[in-house]
Write an enzyme that holds these catalytic residues in place. Structure first.
Site, PDB file in Angstrom:
ATOM      1  N   ASP A   1       0.620  -1.044   0.444  1.00 24.04           N
ATOM      2  CA  ASP A   1      -0.164   0.007  -0.103  1.00 24.04           C
ATOM      3  C   ASP A   1       1.131   1.385  -0.524  1.00 24.04           C
ATOM      4  OD1 ASP A   1      -2.263   1.768   0.721  1.00 24.04           O
ATOM      5  OD2 ASP A   1      -3.222   0.003   0.799  1.00 24.04           O
TER       6      ASP A   1
ATOM      7  N   ASP B   1      -0.713   2.420  18.691  1.00 17.10           N
ATOM      8  CA  ASP B   1      -1.183   1.038  18.470  1.00 17.10           C
ATOM      9  C   ASP B   1      -1.375   0.150  16.935  1.00 17.10           C
ATOM     10  OD1 ASP B   1      -4.327   0.115  19.229  1.00 17.10           O
ATOM     11  OD2 ASP B   1      -5.173   1.572  18.570  1.00 17.10           O
TER      12      ASP B   1
ATOM     13  N   HIS C   1      -3.681   5.517   3.784  1.00 17.91           N
ATOM     14  CA  HIS C   1      -4.588   4.571   3.364  1.00 17.91           C
ATOM     15  C   HIS C   1      -3.585   3.589   4.405  1.00 17.91           C
ATOM     16  CE1 HIS C   1      -6.031   1.590  -0.029  1.00 17.91           C
ATOM     17  NE2 HIS C   1      -7.036   2.694   0.570  1.00 17.91           N
TER      18      HIS C   1
ATOM     19  N   ASN D   1     -14.308  -0.419  -6.334  1.00 11.16           N
ATOM     20  CA  ASN D   1     -15.577   0.063  -5.783  1.00 11.16           C
ATOM     21  C   ASN D   1     -16.314   0.984  -6.715  1.00 11.16           C
ATOM     22  OD1 ASN D   1     -14.463   0.336  -2.962  1.00 11.16           O
ATOM     23  ND2 ASN D   1     -13.559   2.245  -3.105  1.00 11.16           N
TER      24      ASN D   1
ATOM     25  N   TYR E   1      -7.753 -12.013 -10.191  1.00 12.34           N
ATOM     26  CA  TYR E   1      -7.088 -12.944 -10.582  1.00 12.34           C
ATOM     27  C   TYR E   1      -7.399 -14.569  -9.498  1.00 12.34           C
ATOM     28  CZ  TYR E   1      -4.355  -9.879 -12.784  1.00 12.34           C
ATOM     29  OH  TYR E   1      -3.419  -8.247 -13.637  1.00 12.34           O
TER      30      TYR E   1
ATOM     31  N   SER F   1     -11.683  -0.810   0.126  1.00  9.37           N
ATOM     32  CA  SER F   1      -9.961  -1.048   0.480  1.00  9.37           C
ATOM     33  C   SER F   1      -9.950  -1.282   2.102  1.00  9.37           C
ATOM     34  CB  SER F   1      -9.603   0.577   0.290  1.00  9.37           C
ATOM     35  OG  SER F   1      -8.943   0.830  -0.665  1.00  9.37           O
TER      36      SER F   1
END
Length: 217
Positions: free
Chosen positions: A20, A29, A51, A142, A156, A206
């Site tokens: 990513d 955290d 992201h 999306n 795939y 995502s």
């Protein structure tokens, strides 16, 4: 997930790669065990977008007194940065990232990105990782509600394609659809870790993808 933690299923020691934008390496955290960057402008796998950190928290945010808890809070997180500060990148960098996962003993690879264009090289790289025993999980996309809207690499056969559901267990209208879909998971208004040691609520396949990644771990 909390129902199986008590039986010792917390993903302990399972190596999970978040392919990513990187992961916030100083987030209180999260515990990041390592990583690599393939974007041209930095050798750091620290997240400059947010992201990747959000996806990482869904997988393995620590079971502590703050913030959120990931699906597999004791999994080992690795940041494979192949997407830039705007969240975009090159297939060649993604391929290099997957190759790194193969070489470095990753067991689960989470890919919360997609393209409408097929890539022979990406297909081959995913198949190679799968053949090597790595479980690959990707966001379906999306681009719903139309049929046949699942993006690559989720499309795939070597990759688990994940669609998004809301809190009522209803598929989000924007979640991509098609025969390649493997499973759906929570992807609407998901609260998780974010860059700069913060938290944020985001929606998308995502966010659904790392729920499955954590479950696999």
């Amino acid at each position: 997930a909390p129902e199986v933690w008590s039986t010792g299923n917390k993903g302990t020691g399972i190596k999970v790669a978040i392919v990513d934008t990187g992961i916030d390496t100083t987030h209180p955290d999260l515990k990041v065990d390592g990583g690599v960057s393939y974007v041209w402008y930095t050798s750091s796998y620290n997240d400059d977008n947010g992201h990747g950190t959000h996806c990482a928290g869904i997988v393995a945010a620590l079971d502590n007194s703050i913030g959120v808890v990931g699906v597999a809070p004791e999994a080992e997180l690795y940041a494979v940065k192949v997407l830039n500060s705007r969240g975009s990148g090159y297939v060649s960098d993604v391929n290099a990232g997957i190759e790194w996962c193969i070489s470095n003993g990753m067991q689960v690879v989470s890919m919360s990105f997609g393209s409408t264009s097929d890539s022979t090289s990406l297909h081959a790289e995913c198949d190679k990782a799968y053949s090597g025993g790595i479980v690959l999980v990707a966001a379906a996309g999306n681009n719903g509600p139309g049929e046949g809207t699942i993006t690559y690499p989720a499309k795939y056969s070597s990759v688990i394609a994940v669609g998004a559901t809301d809190s009522n267990d209803v598929v989000a209208d924007w979640s991509s659809r098609g025969p390649e879909l493997s499973v759906t998971a929570p992807g609407v208004s998901i609260y998780s870790t974010y860059k700069g040691s913060t938290y944020k609520t985001l929606s998308g396949t995502s966010m659904a993808c790392p729920h499955v990644t954590g479950t696999v771990a």
